[in-house]
Design an enzyme around this catalytic site. Structure first.
Site, PDB file in Angstrom:
ATOM      1  N   GLU A 102      98.659 -29.726  -9.045  1.00 47.27           N
ATOM      2  CA  GLU A 102      98.764 -28.320  -8.812  1.00 47.27           C
ATOM      3  C   GLU A 102      97.700 -27.843  -7.980  1.00 47.27           C
ATOM      4  O   GLU A 102      96.591 -28.154  -7.928  1.00 47.27           O
ATOM      5  CB  GLU A 102      99.059 -27.411  -9.955  1.00 47.27           C
ATOM      6  CG  GLU A 102     100.365 -27.807 -10.661  1.00 47.27           C
ATOM      7  CD  GLU A 102     100.507 -27.072 -12.025  1.00 47.27           C
ATOM      8  OE1 GLU A 102     101.682 -26.769 -12.358  1.00 47.27           O
ATOM      9  OE2 GLU A 102      99.642 -26.486 -12.706  1.00 47.27           O
ATOM     10  N   CYS A 116      92.945 -22.791  -4.407  1.00 45.84           N
ATOM     11  CA  CYS A 116      92.397 -23.443  -5.391  1.00 45.84           C
ATOM     12  C   CYS A 116      92.591 -24.955  -5.389  1.00 45.84           C
ATOM     13  O   CYS A 116      93.919 -25.121  -5.695  1.00 45.84           O
ATOM     14  CB  CYS A 116      92.475 -22.756  -6.740  1.00 45.84           C
ATOM     15  SG  CYS A 116      91.568 -23.883  -7.983  1.00 45.84           S
ATOM     16  N   CYS A 123      92.348 -34.639 -15.867  1.00 47.85           N
ATOM     17  CA  CYS A 123      90.880 -34.576 -16.086  1.00 47.85           C
ATOM     18  C   CYS A 123      90.366 -35.411 -17.124  1.00 47.85           C
ATOM     19  O   CYS A 123      91.143 -35.518 -18.452  1.00 47.85           O
ATOM     20  CB  CYS A 123      90.546 -33.312 -16.064  1.00 47.85           C
ATOM     21  SG  CYS A 123      88.723 -33.009 -16.198  1.00 47.85           S
ATOM     22  N   CYS A 127      87.626 -30.467 -21.654  1.00 51.81           N
ATOM     23  CA  CYS A 127      87.204 -29.131 -22.335  1.00 51.81           C
ATOM     24  C   CYS A 127      88.426 -28.261 -23.134  1.00 51.81           C
ATOM     25  O   CYS A 127      89.374 -28.448 -22.639  1.00 51.81           O
ATOM     26  CB  CYS A 127      86.868 -28.135 -21.033  1.00 51.81           C
ATOM     27  SG  CYS A 127      85.377 -28.808 -20.133  1.00 51.81           S
ATOM     28  N   CYS A 130      90.724 -25.870 -21.620  1.00 53.52           N
ATOM     29  CA  CYS A 130      91.592 -26.045 -20.425  1.00 53.52           C
ATOM     30  C   CYS A 130      92.743 -26.614 -20.602  1.00 53.52           C
ATOM     31  O   CYS A 130      92.724 -27.900 -21.099  1.00 53.52           O
ATOM     32  CB  CYS A 130      90.461 -26.704 -19.418  1.00 53.52           C
ATOM     33  SG  CYS A 130      91.160 -27.198 -17.722  1.00 53.52           S
ATOM     34  N   GLY A 173      90.985 -31.467 -12.501  1.00 51.42           N
ATOM     35  CA  GLY A 173      90.031 -32.572 -12.357  1.00 51.42           C
ATOM     36  C   GLY A 173      88.593 -32.134 -12.274  1.00 51.42           C
ATOM     37  O   GLY A 173      88.103 -30.865 -12.047  1.00 51.42           O
ATOM     38  N   CYS A 347      92.759 -19.384 -14.012  1.00 48.89           N
ATOM     39  CA  CYS A 347      91.638 -20.366 -14.299  1.00 48.89           C
ATOM     40  C   CYS A 347      92.059 -21.078 -15.621  1.00 48.89           C
ATOM     41  O   CYS A 347      92.451 -20.300 -16.841  1.00 48.89           O
ATOM     42  CB  CYS A 347      90.432 -19.569 -14.437  1.00 48.89           C
ATOM     43  SG  CYS A 347      89.019 -20.593 -14.754  1.00 48.89           S
TER      44      CYS A 347
END
Length: 365
Positions: A102, A116, A123, A127, A130, A173, A347
């Protein structure tokens, strides 16, 4: 390191068309150097939809290129969503092998358009807050798969007489986990003979891979560096960011200081505000202590809800109290405006789900 943007772009594109390299490709079609430049400029500067639309090329050459599968586009928009306020658009792209990523367009007031983009499908750094990290890692993206996300939105904006003004590597990522491809994509984005976006309008965000920060400092570029910090101490960071167990905060900040010493460029720190985790006044004072006396800038980010993450966001009033403590300590601080929450484009929310639930529009809209 000097990177040849045209060579980078062609290397990816001709390999996808089944050629071992640019020389074999040029020889097969009897392409002179000026023809290669025409093709490259058509894709990266003129933003032609695809090779068949490049009317500066002979019709039979265009047909032959199309027949071999040569294409400007390595990403295909599957679904594009638009936020209720019309300021944010999110595109779900499918890659040739079926992987999905995306990217997000944020249309700010004053004709500032920020893209972005993603550097990996998924990834590997997990985290805890996320959505991408929760979904896991699929594969690295090639340089043009990264660039073509920006190219797609640049083409859409050009139809309205607008252009991309800023690009942030803050999508899916970890950019420095795919270091060479990311830096090659930066070269294509920055090339004055092509896309021509200034280096200072590009920002790369990393969870803090110390060795790659040192490599980035040696690149000799003016691309901005952002660090996903999100904690004032090792104790807190270890709980929400597994990378901290490999590179402690002291090691990370030492690398940032080496970067500043070598480049004389500011480092930006991203800090997502998690209620009861990293948002106390004591956390703010500890963060201020670590930030004080350095060429640092802190961006506080309201938390955006993600699937399966057991967190709540800090209340706005408490975010501003946190910011005030940093301000009083002399730390340059910004509270980031969230955009695209209603389409999971803010985010930490990118996940590449094939069936988004809200505000679905066609890819051409």
């Amino acid at each position: 390191m000097i990177r040849d943007a045209q060579a980078i772009w062609f290397a990816d594109k001709v390999r996808r068309a089944g050629f071992p390299g640019v020389e074999a490709f040029a020889s097969h079609f009897d392409l002179k150097p000026y023809r290669l430049r025409q093709i490259y400029r058509a894709a990266t500067k003129e933003l032609a939809a695809d090779i068949a639309d490049v009317t500066t090329l002979p019709k039979d050459l265009r047909a032959a290129l199309v027949a071999t599968g040569f294409s400007f586009n390595s990403v295909a928009p599957v679904v594009v969503q638009r936020s209720n306020d019309k300021q944010t658009s999110k595109a779900l792209f499918r890659l040739a092998d079926g992987s999905e990523v995306e990217a997000v367009l944020m249309e700010h007031y004053g004709n500032r358009n920020t893209i972005c983009i993603s550097s990996q499908a998924g990834c590997a750094f997990a985290c805890a807050f996320c959505s991408t990290g929760q979904a896991g890692f699929t594969r690295q993206l090639e340089a043009t798969e990264i660039f073509d996300q920006a190219r797609y939105f640049a083409h859409e904006l050009a139809a309205k007489g607008e252009r991309i003004t800023n690009i942030v590597f803050m999508g899916m990522g970890e950019p420095f986990h795919n270091y060479d491809a990311v830096m090659n994509a930066v070269a294509v984005l920055n090339d004055g003979q092509g896309f021509n976006l200034g280096q200072r309008h590009i920002t790369i965000s990393t969870v803090g891979l110390v060795d790659k920060i040192d490599a980035f400092a040696a690149e000799g570029v003016q691309v901005n560096l952002a660090i996903s910090l999100h904690a004032p101490s090792d104790d807190v960071r270890n709980k929400i960011m597994p990378v901290n167990r490999k590179f402690s905060m002291d090691e990370l900040l030492a690398a940032c200081d080496r970067y500043i010493e070598k480049t004389n460029r500011k480092v930006f720190f991203e800090y997502v505000m998690l209620r009861g985790i990293n948002d106390s006044q004591e956390d703010a004072r500890e963060l201020a202590r670590r930030m004080r006396g350095h060429l640092y800038h802190v961006n506080l980010i309201p938390y955006n809800t993600t699937p399966d993450a057991p967190f709540a966001g800090t209340e706005n009033e408490d975010i501003w109290k946190f910011a005030a403590i940093l301000d009083e300590a002399g730390i340059p601080t910004t509270v980031r405006q969230n955009m695209g929450r209603d389409i999971a484009a803010a985010c930490g929310q990118l996940r590449a789900e094939t069936q988004p639930k809200a505000h679905k529009v066609t890819a051409s809209a």
